[in-house]
Design a protein around this motif. Structure first.
Motif, PDB file in Angstrom:
ATOM      1  N   GLY A 198       0.781  -1.234   0.000  1.00 19.77           N
ATOM      2  CA  GLY A 198       0.000   0.000   0.000  1.00 19.77           C
ATOM      3  C   GLY A 198       0.807   1.275   0.000  1.00 19.77           C
ATOM      4  N   GLY A 199       2.114   1.177   0.207  1.00 15.80           N
ATOM      5  CA  GLY A 199       2.938   2.385   0.216  1.00 15.80           C
ATOM      6  C   GLY A 199       3.377   2.782  -1.175  1.00 15.80           C
ATOM      7  N   TRP A 200       3.663   4.061  -1.353  1.00 16.87           N
ATOM      8  CA  TRP A 200       4.233   4.529  -2.620  1.00 16.87           C
ATOM      9  C   TRP A 200       5.718   4.221  -2.578  1.00 16.87           C
ATOM     10  CZ3 TRP A 200       0.983   5.407  -6.356  1.00 16.87           C
ATOM     11  CH2 TRP A 200      -0.316   5.823  -6.056  1.00 16.87           C
ATOM     12  N   ASP A 201       6.088   3.094  -3.173  1.00 16.97           N
ATOM     13  CA  ASP A 201       7.449   2.591  -3.050  1.00 16.97           C
ATOM     14  C   ASP A 201       8.281   2.819  -4.297  1.00 16.97           C
ATOM     15  OD1 ASP A 201       6.766   1.925  -0.537  1.00 16.97           O
ATOM     16  OD2 ASP A 201       6.759  -0.244  -0.817  1.00 16.97           O
ATOM     17  N   GLN A 202       7.704   3.507  -5.296  1.00 15.68           N
ATOM     18  CA  GLN A 202       8.464   4.058  -6.404  1.00 15.68           C
ATOM     19  C   GLN A 202       7.952   5.462  -6.660  1.00 15.68           C
ATOM     20  OE1 GLN A 202       7.979   2.304 -10.299  1.00 15.68           O
ATOM     21  NE2 GLN A 202       9.801   3.293 -11.117  1.00 15.68           N
ATOM     22  N   ALA A 203       8.871   6.409  -6.755  1.00 13.65           N
ATOM     23  CA  ALA A 203       8.491   7.794  -7.027  1.00 13.65           C
ATOM     24  C   ALA A 203       9.483   8.391  -8.008  1.00 13.65           C
ATOM     25  CB  ALA A 203       8.471   8.619  -5.738  1.00 13.65           C
ATOM     26  N   MET A 204       8.960   9.117  -8.975  1.00 12.12           N
ATOM     27  CA  MET A 204       9.784   9.845  -9.948  1.00 12.12           C
ATOM     28  C   MET A 204       9.331  11.296  -9.895  1.00 12.12           C
ATOM     29  SD  MET A 204       9.810   6.992 -13.007  1.00 12.12           S
ATOM     30  CE  MET A 204       8.103   6.530 -12.711  1.00 12.12           C
ATOM     31  N   THR A 205      10.206  12.156  -9.419  1.00 12.49           N
ATOM     32  CA  THR A 205       9.825  13.518  -9.039  1.00 12.49           C
ATOM     33  C   THR A 205      10.669  14.555  -9.777  1.00 12.49           C
ATOM     34  OG1 THR A 205       9.234  12.703  -6.832  1.00 12.49           O
ATOM     35  CG2 THR A 205       9.517  15.080  -7.085  1.00 12.49           C
ATOM     36  N   LEU A 206       9.996  15.508 -10.381  1.00 15.86           N
ATOM     37  CA  LEU A 206      10.634  16.657 -11.025  1.00 15.86           C
ATOM     38  C   LEU A 206      10.457  17.861 -10.110  1.00 15.86           C
ATOM     39  CD1 LEU A 206      12.002  17.896 -13.544  1.00 15.86           C
ATOM     40  CD2 LEU A 206       9.707  18.346 -14.448  1.00 15.86           C
ATOM     41  N   VAL A 207      11.571  18.458  -9.700  1.00 11.67           N
ATOM     42  CA  VAL A 207      11.550  19.539  -8.715  1.00 11.67           C
ATOM     43  C   VAL A 207      12.032  20.835  -9.360  1.00 11.67           C
ATOM     44  CG1 VAL A 207      12.187  20.219  -6.370  1.00 11.67           C
ATOM     45  CG2 VAL A 207      12.190  17.789  -7.000  1.00 11.67           C
ATOM     46  N   ASP A 208      11.268  21.902  -9.151  1.00  6.68           N
ATOM     47  CA  ASP A 208      11.587  23.212  -9.725  1.00  6.68           C
ATOM     48  C   ASP A 208      12.211  24.096  -8.658  1.00  6.68           C
ATOM     49  OD1 ASP A 208      11.724  25.605 -11.046  1.00  6.68           O
ATOM     50  OD2 ASP A 208       9.571  25.824 -11.378  1.00  6.68           O
ATOM     51  N   ALA A 233       9.171  15.531   0.559  1.00 11.33           N
ATOM     52  CA  ALA A 233       8.739  14.165   0.280  1.00 11.33           C
ATOM     53  C   ALA A 233       7.225  14.025   0.371  1.00 11.33           C
ATOM     54  CB  ALA A 233       9.424  13.194   1.242  1.00 11.33           C
ATOM     55  N   LEU A 234       6.625  14.687   1.347  1.00 12.27           N
ATOM     56  CA  LEU A 234       5.164  14.637   1.475  1.00 12.27           C
ATOM     57  C   LEU A 234       4.493  15.338   0.300  1.00 12.27           C
ATOM     58  CD1 LEU A 234       4.714  15.296   5.298  1.00 12.27           C
ATOM     59  CD2 LEU A 234       4.437  13.128   4.078  1.00 12.27           C
ATOM     60  N   ALA A 235       5.112  16.405  -0.203  1.00 14.48           N
ATOM     61  CA  ALA A 235       4.587  17.075  -1.394  1.00 14.48           C
ATOM     62  C   ALA A 235       4.648  16.137  -2.595  1.00 14.48           C
ATOM     63  CB  ALA A 235       5.370  18.356  -1.668  1.00 14.48           C
ATOM     64  N   ALA A 236       5.737  15.360  -2.699  1.00 15.67           N
ATOM     65  CA  ALA A 236       5.844  14.382  -3.785  1.00 15.67           C
ATOM     66  C   ALA A 236       4.738  13.339  -3.665  1.00 15.67           C
ATOM     67  CB  ALA A 236       7.224  13.722  -3.756  1.00 15.67           C
ATOM     68  N   ARG A 237       4.501  12.861  -2.467  1.00 16.11           N
ATOM     69  CA  ARG A 237       3.426  11.871  -2.275  1.00 16.11           C
ATOM     70  C   ARG A 237       2.071  12.457  -2.629  1.00 16.11           C
ATOM     71  NH1 ARG A 237       3.093   9.140   3.507  1.00 16.11           N
ATOM     72  NH2 ARG A 237       1.813  10.969   4.022  1.00 16.11           N
ATOM     73  N   HIS A 238       1.845  13.707  -2.231  1.00 18.13           N
ATOM     74  CA  HIS A 238       0.579  14.367  -2.541  1.00 18.13           C
ATOM     75  C   HIS A 238       0.416  14.541  -4.052  1.00 18.13           C
ATOM     76  CE1 HIS A 238      -2.965  16.770  -1.844  1.00 18.13           C
ATOM     77  NE2 HIS A 238      -2.441  17.807  -2.484  1.00 18.13           N
ATOM     78  N   SER A 239       1.506  14.848  -4.730  1.00 19.37           N
ATOM     79  CA  SER A 239       1.464  14.996  -6.181  1.00 19.37           C
ATOM     80  C   SER A 239       1.140  13.662  -6.852  1.00 19.37           C
ATOM     81  CB  SER A 239       2.796  15.543  -6.699  1.00 19.37           C
ATOM     82  OG  SER A 239       2.776  15.676  -8.100  1.00 19.37           O
ATOM     83  N   ILE A 240       1.751  12.585  -6.367  1.00 19.28           N
ATOM     84  CA  ILE A 240       1.443  11.256  -6.906  1.00 19.28           C
ATOM     85  C   ILE A 240      -0.038  10.944  -6.759  1.00 19.28           C
ATOM     86  CG2 ILE A 240       1.804   8.775  -6.580  1.00 19.28           C
ATOM     87  CD1 ILE A 240       4.666   9.444  -5.648  1.00 19.28           C
ATOM     88  N   GLU A 241      -0.567  11.245  -5.590  1.00 13.23           N
ATOM     89  CA  GLU A 241      -1.960  10.880  -5.294  1.00 13.23           C
ATOM     90  C   GLU A 241      -2.967  11.751  -5.994  1.00 13.23           C
ATOM     91  OE1 GLU A 241      -1.049   9.047  -0.823  1.00 13.23           O
ATOM     92  OE2 GLU A 241      -1.792  11.109  -1.030  1.00 13.23           O
ATOM     93  N   THR A 242      -2.601  12.973  -6.340  1.00  9.74           N
ATOM     94  CA  THR A 242      -3.559  13.900  -6.958  1.00  9.74           C
ATOM     95  C   THR A 242      -3.297  14.143  -8.444  1.00  9.74           C
ATOM     96  OG1 THR A 242      -2.227  15.859  -6.410  1.00  9.74           O
ATOM     97  CG2 THR A 242      -3.855  15.116  -4.767  1.00  9.74           C
ATOM     98  N   GLY A 243      -2.095  13.816  -8.893  1.00  5.53           N
ATOM     99  CA  GLY A 243      -1.736  14.113 -10.279  1.00  5.53           C
ATOM    100  C   GLY A 243      -1.514  15.581 -10.539  1.00  5.53           C
ATOM    101  N   GLN A 244      -1.281  16.350  -9.494  1.00  4.71           N
ATOM    102  CA  GLN A 244      -1.149  17.808  -9.615  1.00  4.71           C
ATOM    103  C   GLN A 244       0.266  18.275  -9.301  1.00  4.71           C
ATOM    104  OE1 GLN A 244      -3.862  19.750 -10.620  1.00  4.71           O
ATOM    105  NE2 GLN A 244      -4.831  17.741 -10.875  1.00  4.71           N
ATOM    106  N   VAL A 245       0.621  19.433  -9.859  1.00  7.19           N
ATOM    107  CA  VAL A 245       1.829  20.128  -9.437  1.00  7.19           C
ATOM    108  C   VAL A 245       1.574  20.677  -8.034  1.00  7.19           C
ATOM    109  CG1 VAL A 245       3.366  22.080  -9.865  1.00  7.19           C
ATOM    110  CG2 VAL A 245       2.505  20.714 -11.783  1.00  7.19           C
ATOM    111  N   VAL A 246       2.523  20.481  -7.126  1.00  4.97           N
ATOM    112  CA  VAL A 246       2.354  20.906  -5.743  1.00  4.97           C
ATOM    113  C   VAL A 246       3.353  22.012  -5.409  1.00  4.97           C
ATOM    114  CG1 VAL A 246       2.453  20.200  -3.313  1.00  4.97           C
ATOM    115  CG2 VAL A 246       1.506  18.637  -5.049  1.00  4.97           C
ATOM    116  N   THR A 247       2.875  23.111  -4.873  1.00  3.40           N
ATOM    117  CA  THR A 247       3.734  24.202  -4.425  1.00  3.40           C
ATOM    118  C   THR A 247       4.293  23.839  -3.049  1.00  3.40           C
ATOM    119  OG1 THR A 247       2.428  25.816  -5.640  1.00  3.40           O
ATOM    120  CG2 THR A 247       3.833  26.658  -3.875  1.00  3.40           C
TER     121      THR A 247
END
Length: 324
Positions: A193-203, A309-323
Motif C-alpha cells: 500500500g505504500g508509494w514505493d516508487q516515485a519519480m519527481t521533477l523539482v523546480d 517528500a510529502l509534497a511528492a506523495r501528494h502529487s502522486i496521489e492527486t496528479g497535480q503540481v504541488v507548491t
C-alpha cells in the motif's frame, strides 16, 4: 535494527563517548548489542532516553515512534540525533523543533548523504562554481524491497519508500539548490500500500532537479545510487553500485566520482575517504561537546526534506503540481 547498531558501534569508537545504554523491544537484540558496545540493555526506550546517566540520545526507532521518543528525551534535557525521515508529518517535525528550542537542546537529523564523502565532494565542487552555474540534476536510488525490518513495508510506520528512500535524494537536491518552489511526481504502490516508487521533477527556479526512488527492483538487483549535476561548463557525476542487495554489502561494486568538463579529458574528483554513518555520528558528538551550531543535519533541513517528500506523495496521489 540496522541503524541502531550502526550508530551504537560508531559512537563506541569515539574517544570522548561512552555508550551507557541500548534499548530494543527485543531483549535479546538489546542484550547482544549492549554487550558488543559495553552498555546496559533496556527494553523501555523512554526509561533510557530520560535516564540521568544519559547526555545524548540516538533515536533509530520506526519513524512513527520518532516524535514521542524525541520529545521525551528533549524534555528530559538530552541532546538528540534522530534517524531520517525526521517524522511522518511536518506537524511532528514542528513538535520536535519546538521541544528542542524550549529545552535549549541540540536536535539533529541523520541525513547521511550530507556526510557521505563522495556526495560532500560533489556538492562542494558544484558550490565552488568550478563548472559555472548549475543547470539541472538527476538522481536515483534503486533497491529491492527493504529487508532490514518488516516495519519498512508498513506505510503507517515508515511513510512508504517515498518518505524513507526517495527523501535521501530530495534532501540532496535541496542541499544543492535551496528550497524548492514546486514539484510534480508520479509513482507506483507496492503490494503493502505504500508509494514505493516515485519519480519527481523539482523546480528550484533557474535549476531543475529530477529524482527517482525505487524500492520495487527485482530480488538480487544491486543497490544503486547516482547523482549527476549538469553545469554551464560540464557535468559532475557520482555512481555507486553496491556488490549486493543493500548499501552496506561487503562485496565489491562500482564507486565512481567523475568530472566531465567541456573540451577536457574526464577527471576523477578527489574526496576524503571515510564512512558516512561514522562521519555523521562524529559530527553530532562534536556539536554537542563544543556547542558548535551544525551546518548539516539540522532539524530545519530535516523538516524541509519531510515537507518535500510529502509534497511528492501528494502529487502522486492527486496528479497535480504541488507548491512547496
Amino acid at each position: 535494527g540496522f541503524m541502531g547498531g550502526t550508530h551504537a558501534r560508531a559512537l563506541a569508537k569515539l574517544p570522548d563517548v561512552q555508550v551507557v545504554g541500548v534499548s530494543s523491544r527485543s531483549a535479546d537484540k538489546a542484550e547482544a548489542l549492549a554487550a558488543e558496545v559495553g552498555a546496559q540493555p533496556y527494553t523501555d526506550s523512554t526509561a533510557l532516553a530520560t535516564s540521568p546517566l544519559v547526555d545524548a540520545v540516538s533515536v533509530t526507532l520506526p519513524t512513527n515512534l520518532h516524535k514521542e521518543a524525541v520529545v521525551a528525551a528533549l524534555q528530559a534535557g538530552k541532546h538528540v540525533f534522530v534517524e531520517k525521515p525526521m517524522g511522518l508529518s511536518v506537524a511532528e517535525c514542528d513538535a520536535m523543533i519546538t521541544a528542542a528550542h524550549a529545552n535549549s537542546r541540540l536536535l539533529m537529523v541523520a541525513h547521511v548523504l550530507r556526510f557521505w564523502p563522495e556526495y560532500v565532494a560533489l556538492a562542494g565542487f558544484v558550490h565552488s562554481g568550478a563548472l559555472g552555474k548549475p543547470l539541472s540534476a538527476v538522481a536515483s536510488r534503486l533497491a529491492e524491497p527493504p529487508g532490514w525490518a518488516e516495519w519498512f513495508k508498513d506505510p503507517t510506520a515508515s511513510g512508504g519508500e517515498v518518505l524513507d528512500l526517495h527523501i535521501h535524494d530530495l534532501d540532496t537536491l535541496n542541499w544543492l539548490f535551496g528550497e524548492p518552489k514546486s514539484l510534480m511526481s508520479i509513482g507506483r504502490q507496492s503490494a503493502y500500500g505504500g508509494w514505493d516508487q516515485a519519480m519527481t521533477l523539482v523546480d528550484y527556479g533557474d535549476v531543475k532537479g529530477f529524482a527517482e526512488g525505487n524500492a520495487l527492483m527485482p530480488r538480487g538487483y544491486p543497490f544503486t545510487m547516482t547523482l549527476a549535476v549538469r553545469c554551464e561548463q560540464g557535468t559532475v557525476e557520482y555512481t555507486l553500485r553496491a556488490g549486493g542487495e543493500q548499501v552496506d554489502s561487503a562485496a565489491a561494486g562500482i564507486n565512481s566520482l567523475m568530472v566531465y568538463k567541456a573540451g577536457e579529458p574526464p577527471l576523477r574528483l578527489d574526496f576524503t575517504p571515510g564512512d558516512g554513518y561514522a562521519n555523521e555520528v562524529a559530527y553530532f558528538v562534536q556539536c554537542v561537546t563544543t556547542g558548535q551550531i551544525p551546518a548539516h543535519g539540522t532539524a530545519e533541513q530535516g523538516r524541509l526534506a519531510v515537507k518535500t517528500a510529502l509534497a511528492a506523495r501528494h502529487s502522486i496521489e492527486t496528479g497535480q503540481v504541488v507548491t512547496i
